[in-house]
Design a protein around this motif. Structure first.
Motif, short mmCIF file in Angstrom:
data_model
loop_
_atom_site.label_atom_id
_atom_site.label_comp_id
_atom_site.label_asym_id
_atom_site.label_seq_id
_atom_site.Cartn_x
_atom_site.Cartn_y
_atom_site.Cartn_z
N ALA A 30 3.87 -3.13 -4.54
CA ALA A 30 2.66 -3.86 -4.98
C ALA A 30 2.10 -3.24 -6.39
O ALA A 30 1.37 -3.78 -7.08
N SER A 31 2.81 -2.23 -6.78
CA SER A 31 2.35 -1.45 -7.89
C SER A 31 3.26 -1.66 -9.03
O SER A 31 3.24 -0.87 -9.88
N GLU A 32 4.23 -2.28 -8.96
CA GLU A 32 5.33 -2.39 -9.79
C GLU A 32 5.50 -3.64 -10.54
O GLU A 32 5.05 -4.73 -10.01
N GLY A 121 -8.64 3.00 -0.87
CA GLY A 121 -8.85 3.65 -1.85
C GLY A 121 -7.63 4.42 -2.46
O GLY A 121 -6.72 4.71 -1.53
N HIS A 122 -7.48 4.46 -3.83
CA HIS A 122 -6.65 5.37 -4.27
C HIS A 122 -6.68 6.89 -4.19
O HIS A 122 -7.99 7.18 -4.13
N VAL A 123 -5.64 7.76 -4.03
CA VAL A 123 -5.86 9.05 -3.88
C VAL A 123 -6.86 9.63 -4.94
O VAL A 123 -7.63 10.63 -4.81
N ALA A 171 -9.19 -0.94 -5.56
CA ALA A 171 -8.24 -0.19 -4.66
C ALA A 171 -6.76 -0.50 -4.81
O ALA A 171 -6.53 -1.10 -5.71
N SER A 172 -6.29 0.29 -3.93
CA SER A 172 -4.63 0.04 -3.93
C SER A 172 -4.07 -0.90 -3.13
O SER A 172 -3.08 -1.49 -2.74
N LEU A 173 -4.78 -1.13 -1.85
CA LEU A 173 -4.70 -1.75 -0.73
C LEU A 173 -5.87 -2.88 -1.09
O LEU A 173 -6.93 -2.58 -0.88
N ALA A 199 -6.34 -1.37 -11.49
CA ALA A 199 -5.05 -1.10 -11.41
C ALA A 199 -4.26 -2.18 -10.94
O ALA A 199 -3.29 -2.78 -11.64
N HIS A 200 -4.61 -2.55 -9.70
CA HIS A 200 -3.63 -3.47 -9.13
C HIS A 200 -3.91 -5.20 -9.53
O HIS A 200 -3.06 -5.80 -9.49
N VAL A 201 -4.98 -4.99 -10.06
CA VAL A 201 -5.40 -6.61 -10.11
C VAL A 201 -5.59 -6.98 -11.62
O VAL A 201 -6.03 -8.33 -12.08
N HIS A 226 0.87 -1.81 -15.67
CA HIS A 226 1.94 -2.10 -15.18
C HIS A 226 2.10 -2.82 -13.72
O HIS A 226 3.21 -2.34 -13.13
N LYS A 227 1.11 -3.11 -13.21
CA LYS A 227 1.29 -3.55 -11.96
C LYS A 227 1.32 -5.34 -12.40
O LYS A 227 2.22 -5.77 -12.38
N THR A 228 0.00 -6.04 -11.75
CA THR A 228 0.28 -7.28 -12.20
C THR A 228 -0.13 -7.72 -13.56
O THR A 228 0.46 -8.74 -14.02
N ILE A 365 2.73 -1.99 6.51
CA ILE A 365 3.30 -2.22 5.35
C ILE A 365 2.71 -3.19 4.22
O ILE A 365 1.78 -3.95 4.86
N ARG A 366 2.86 -2.69 2.77
CA ARG A 366 1.81 -3.49 1.75
C ARG A 366 3.29 -4.29 1.10
O ARG A 366 4.27 -3.60 0.70
N ILE A 367 3.06 -5.56 0.91
CA ILE A 367 4.06 -6.20 0.15
C ILE A 367 3.31 -6.72 -1.06
O ILE A 367 2.16 -7.22 -0.82
N1 DSN Z 1 0.38 4.56 -5.62
C1 DSN Z 1 0.28 3.23 -6.55
C2 DSN Z 1 0.18 2.11 -5.47
O1 DSN Z 1 1.34 1.97 -5.09
O2 DSN Z 1 -0.95 1.54 -5.33
C3 DSN Z 1 -1.11 3.46 -7.51
O3 DSN Z 1 -1.07 4.45 -8.24
#
Ligand code: DSN
Length: 416
Positions: A30-32, A121-123, A171-173, A199-201, A226-228, A365-367
């Motif tokens: 989901a982060s690529e 939450g992200h780390v 968030a990351s999820l 970051a994700h959205v 670099h995600k969505t 799992i996260r997709i």
């Molecule tokens: N680790 C990334 C993710 O996959 O959400 C964010 O940095």
């Protein structure tokens, strides 16, 4: 060591990786994402050889006249896309963006409210990451597991109790928009900054299909690019209208010299190109991405997978989250799928307790469908992906050859 053999081997490995991930795998992390051919062309230039400490037109080194203009114009494109007056492109990742904001607007000993890792939450939002570096104590947003979102009423009580300096959304999820608008006034009346990690959205926000945090009351928005948002790997910080000039200056002064000296200039034209592409095709891309995520979730649910948030329509983002405990857990399923060229990651699920036992094999799992959407996949392709996942995980069939054959038809990058 035979250096020639070693460098030849590295060349071979790179070639194999490129063919495998770009032509033979279903990339569902989901982060690529992938950059366009034009962005790839712009990524190779003399800019990767140069240093540009400081801000455009105020540098510490000579030789940067063209770089200054490129950076300033890229800033303009990003400001325009996100309707923001302040932007800084120098952070090299989302984590460093968070670090610079924390350093700029908090003091050691302050409190922050952010999402716990299982709740998305992200780390870097926690004491396991950047909060520890800058001396913040993190308290987790109370979470409503039925709504799969932050609990507004309980958060108001927590704000009153902990007097945080930052309320950190994002968030990351991340399945549903966070209640920024609902909590911004309470946060501000307690002198807390409202921050949003997009970051994700970010690409969905650019397309106008996810909440617009700066409009909903966020003072500052950090992100990766670099995600969505299908740009180069890197970070970015936006200042909202409500953020004072003094605070913005403090954030900029935290970026350099604390967290970044040179900001890897070759990213800038690539970022500009991605911003341009999203300005032209962003709403179509965001629409298709969210539609694809919903279709994939519905189909996986029909196949009997335990897909989170069914009663809420599964998702409003690029993500789909499955509880795969009954299938052996997140690690087992992610590894099994990797053997079949289906690439995704294990994930803790909202409410899951992190223990020594499940640390390496959480329940979920996260997709993410954003990369395959960029490669022109639509609803029918999502249905096929669900079927491939079912065949591999439930029927225990080897679908690798089928995946390779399927992916062959989707190697071109779209929305550019
Ligand atoms: N680790 C990334 C993710 O996959 O959400 C964010 O940095």
């Amino acid at each position: 060591m035979d250096e020639t053999k070693t460098i030849n081997k590295i060349n071979e490995l790179l070639e194999e990786h490129n063919v495998w991930r770009k032509k033979e795998c279903l990339n569902l992390i989901a982060s690529e994402n992938v950059t366009s051919p034009e962005a790839d062309r712009l990524s190779v230039s003399d800019l990767s050889h140069r240093y540009a400490e400081g801000k455009p037109f105020h540098r510490h080194y000579q030789g940067l006249g063209f770089v200054d203009e490129i950076e300033a114009l890229t800033q303009d494109l990003m400001k325009n896309l996100f309707r923001a007056k302040k932007v800084d492109l120098r952070v090299l990742s989302g984590t460093l963006a968070n670090a610079a904001v924390f350093k700029g607007i908090t003091n050691r000993g302050d409190n922050i409210i952010s999402s716990s890792i299982p709740n998305g939450g992200h780390v870097s939002h926690t004491q396991h990451g950047i909060c520890d570096v800058v001396g913040l104590t993190d308290y987790a947003f109370p979470f409503d597991y039925d709504e799969m979102n932050i609990d507004v009423d309980k958060t108001i009580k927590l704000i009153e109790e902990k007097n945080p300096k930052i309320l950190l959304f994002g968030a990351s999820l991340f399945l549903f928009p966070h209640p920024v608008e609902e909590l911004a006034d309470t946060a501000k009346s307690h002198d807390a900054y409202v921050m949003y990690d997009a970051a994700h959205v970010l690409g969905l926000i650019a397309g106008g299909r996810f909440q617009d945090p700066l409009k909903e009351g966020a003072d500052v928005m950090s992100s990766s690019t670099h995600k969505t948002f299908f740009g180069p790997q890197g970070g970015i910080i936006f200042g909202g209208d409500s953020l004072g000039d003094e605070e913005w200056k403090n954030i900029e002064n935290a970026i350099f010299p604390y967290f970044v000296c040179n900001h890897h200039l070759h990213r800038l034209p690539v970022l500009a190109q991605a911003a341009y592409e999203l300005s032209q095709y962003g709403s179509d891309y965001a629409d298709q991405t969210i539609k694809n995520a919903k279709t994939l979730a519905e189909e996986l649910h029909t196949f009997g997978f335990d897909c989170l948030a069914e009663h809420k329509g599964f998702t409003q983002s690029h993500q789909v989250v499955l509880n795969v405990e009954k299938n052996g857990g997140g690690k087992t399923v992610a590894e099994l799928l990797e053997k079949n060229n289906i690439i995704l990651n294990k994930n803790f699920l909202p409410g899951e307790k992190i223990t020594k036992e499940n640390m390496n094999n959480p329940a979920g799992i996260r997709i993410g469908v954003q990369e395959m959407t960029r490669c022109k996949m639509k609803a029918d392709e999502m249905k096929h992906i669900a079927e491939l996942i079912k065949k591999a995980v439930v029927d225990k069939k080897d679908v690798k050859a089928e995946v390779v054959e399927f992916r062959k038809n989707y190697t071109e990058v779209g929305f550019c």
